[in-house]
Design an enzyme around this catalytic site. Structure first.
Site, PDB file in Angstrom:
ATOM      1  N   ASP A  67     -35.868 -35.799  46.208  1.00  0.00           N
ATOM      2  CA  ASP A  67     -35.671 -36.121  47.623  1.00  0.00           C
ATOM      3  C   ASP A  67     -36.221 -35.048  48.555  1.00  0.00           C
ATOM      4  O   ASP A  67     -36.538 -33.930  48.129  1.00  0.00           O
ATOM      5  CB  ASP A  67     -34.178 -36.370  47.901  1.00  0.00           C
ATOM      6  CG  ASP A  67     -33.269 -35.357  47.215  1.00  0.00           C
ATOM      7  OD1 ASP A  67     -33.756 -34.282  46.839  1.00  0.00           O
ATOM      8  OD2 ASP A  67     -32.077 -35.647  47.050  1.00  0.00           O
ATOM      9  N   ASN A 138     -19.470 -36.008  47.876  1.00  0.00           N
ATOM     10  CA  ASN A 138     -19.093 -37.418  48.056  1.00  0.00           C
ATOM     11  C   ASN A 138     -19.608 -38.290  46.902  1.00  0.00           C
ATOM     12  O   ASN A 138     -19.569 -39.504  46.985  1.00  0.00           O
ATOM     13  CB  ASN A 138     -19.620 -37.951  49.393  1.00  0.00           C
ATOM     14  CG  ASN A 138     -21.152 -37.943  49.470  1.00  0.00           C
ATOM     15  OD1 ASN A 138     -21.824 -37.549  48.523  1.00  0.00           O
ATOM     16  ND2 ASN A 138     -21.697 -38.369  50.592  1.00  0.00           N
ATOM     17  N   HIS A 140     -22.764 -38.416  45.796  1.00  0.00           N
ATOM     18  CA  HIS A 140     -24.157 -38.896  45.870  1.00  0.00           C
ATOM     19  C   HIS A 140     -25.006 -38.268  44.769  1.00  0.00           C
ATOM     20  O   HIS A 140     -24.722 -37.176  44.280  1.00  0.00           O
ATOM     21  CB  HIS A 140     -24.763 -38.681  47.273  1.00  0.00           C
ATOM     22  CG  HIS A 140     -25.064 -37.266  47.656  1.00  0.00           C
ATOM     23  ND1 HIS A 140     -25.039 -36.828  48.960  1.00  0.00           N
ATOM     24  CD2 HIS A 140     -25.425 -36.177  46.925  1.00  0.00           C
ATOM     25  CE1 HIS A 140     -25.370 -35.552  48.993  1.00  0.00           C
ATOM     26  NE2 HIS A 140     -25.609 -35.136  47.783  1.00  0.00           N
ATOM     27  N   GLU A 145     -26.484 -42.225  48.882  1.00  0.00           N
ATOM     28  CA  GLU A 145     -25.160 -41.971  49.441  1.00  0.00           C
ATOM     29  C   GLU A 145     -24.221 -43.139  49.119  1.00  0.00           C
ATOM     30  O   GLU A 145     -24.688 -44.276  48.921  1.00  0.00           O
ATOM     31  CB  GLU A 145     -25.277 -41.837  50.972  1.00  0.00           C
ATOM     32  CG  GLU A 145     -26.150 -40.670  51.446  1.00  0.00           C
ATOM     33  CD  GLU A 145     -25.383 -39.351  51.508  1.00  0.00           C
ATOM     34  OE1 GLU A 145     -24.522 -39.104  50.633  1.00  0.00           O
ATOM     35  OE2 GLU A 145     -25.652 -38.555  52.417  1.00  0.00           O
TER      36      GLU A 145
HETATM   37  C1  F6R Z   1     -30.886 -32.398  46.004  1.00  0.00           C
HETATM   38  C2  F6R Z   1     -30.090 -33.562  45.694  1.00  0.00           C
HETATM   39  C3  F6R Z   1     -28.651 -33.622  46.042  1.00  0.00           C
HETATM   40  C4  F6R Z   1     -27.887 -32.394  45.520  1.00  0.00           C
HETATM   41  C5  F6R Z   1     -26.410 -32.485  45.882  1.00  0.00           C
HETATM   42  C6  F6R Z   1     -25.662 -31.260  45.441  1.00  0.00           C
HETATM   43  O1  F6R Z   1     -32.220 -32.568  45.572  1.00  0.00           O
HETATM   44  O2  F6R Z   1     -30.608 -34.501  45.180  1.00  0.00           O
HETATM   45  O3  F6R Z   1     -28.084 -34.780  45.509  1.00  0.00           O
HETATM   46  O4  F6R Z   1     -28.026 -32.337  44.130  1.00  0.00           O
HETATM   47  O5  F6R Z   1     -26.283 -32.626  47.268  1.00  0.00           O
HETATM   48  O6  F6R Z   1     -26.148 -30.154  46.138  1.00  0.00           O
HETATM   49  P1  F6R Z   1     -25.688 -28.668  45.755  1.00  0.00           P
HETATM   50  O7  F6R Z   1     -26.267 -28.389  44.430  1.00  0.00           O
HETATM   51  O8  F6R Z   1     -26.290 -27.813  46.827  1.00  0.00           O
HETATM   52  O9  F6R Z   1     -24.208 -28.669  45.758  1.00  0.00           O
END
Ligand code: F6R
Length: 242
Positions: A67, A138, A140, A145
């Site tokens: 992403d 959450n 995701h 999401e």
């Molecule tokens: C980032 C991504 C997100 C993160 C998630 C956790 O490329 O795809 O889904 O993996 O938001 O983020 P952290 O690791 O910063 O807690």
């Protein structure tokens, strides 16, 4: 599904890098699906160390990131593109043309064609051999999401308030955080031959517990991963036990 609970973040990072490294050793042409965020930083550090010791060769490996924020310039220090350059791409012998990330510097009307081209490129590469995923507080995965319906293809998405709050802390001025993102959909993630989901810290406990409890729901997108035939959940004690 395999669950590995590590003592701490360091152990998780070593184990995650071992699993990815094993994939690269087994298949020098491996296609890796990669994530950004805090969780994989240690894994990338360990992969860089293994490369520096001569244990890993990335010269034929291809990478596709999950992403990117929308809109954002790839050169912006907050972009996921800049993150990847800093933590992995520029530190190992990956070829620049083998490193892919959804474009964040596009106009909204360009998104459908750009997203479809990203999916085509993944397919043309033979699909993803190993997909690394973090998990949002959450639930995701990528920026898929929680929602009533989740999309299969790469798409533009409006970020939820929860994600804006959590990720906004990483911006000097949280108001500068883009409100949208481009994310790989569930299709490419599920088509990956192996999925490795990582989580560390108490603030991931609710998401991990919700995910591992019986049941699957689009309200917690990571829970769907239990339907994947080759899922490994790699977490530390805090994320697993709370
Ligand atoms: C980032 C991504 C997100 C993160 C998630 C956790 O490329 O795809 O889904 O993996 O938001 O983020 P952290 O690791 O910063 O807690």
């Amino acid at each position: 599904m395999k669950i590995i609970v590590c003592e701490n973040y360091e152990e998780l990072s070593k184990k995650g890098a071992e699993l990815i490294g094993a994939e690269v050793k087994k298949n020098p042409d491996a296609v890796l699906g990669l994530a950004t965020g805090n969780s994989p930083i240690g894994i990338y550090r360990c992969l860089v160390e293994a490369y520096q010791k001569g244990e890993l060769d990335f010269s034929r490996v291809q990478t596709y990131n999950l992403d990117e924020y929308l809109p954002i310039d790839p050169a912006d220090k907050n972009s996921y593109c800049a993150f990847m350059h800093e933590h992995l791409w520029d530190k190992v012998n990956l070829k620049a043309e083998h490193c892919h990330i959804p474009a964040g510097n596009i106009a909204p009307e360009e998104a459908p064609a750009v997203c479809a081209a990203y999916d085509k490129a993944i397919e043309a590469a033979g699909g993803i051999d190993l997909q690394l995923l973090g998990i949002g507080q959450n639930g995701h995965i990528g920026f898929n999401e929680p929602a009533e319906t989740l999309l299969t293809g790469t798409h533009a998405v409006k970020l939820t308030d929860s994600t804006l709050k959590v990720n906004g802390q990483l911006f000097e001025n949280p108001d500068d955080m883009p409100r949208h993102a481009v994310t790989m959909g569930l299709g490419a993630i599920f088509a990956a031959k192996k999925v490795l989901l990582i989580a560390n810290g108490k603030n991931k406990h609710a998401a991990i517990k919700g995910m591992l409890d019986d049941g699957v729901t689009t309200a917690l997108p990571a829970s769907l991963l239990k339907l994947h035939p080759d899922l490994t959940v790699l977490c530390d004690k805090e994320a697993y036990h709370g």
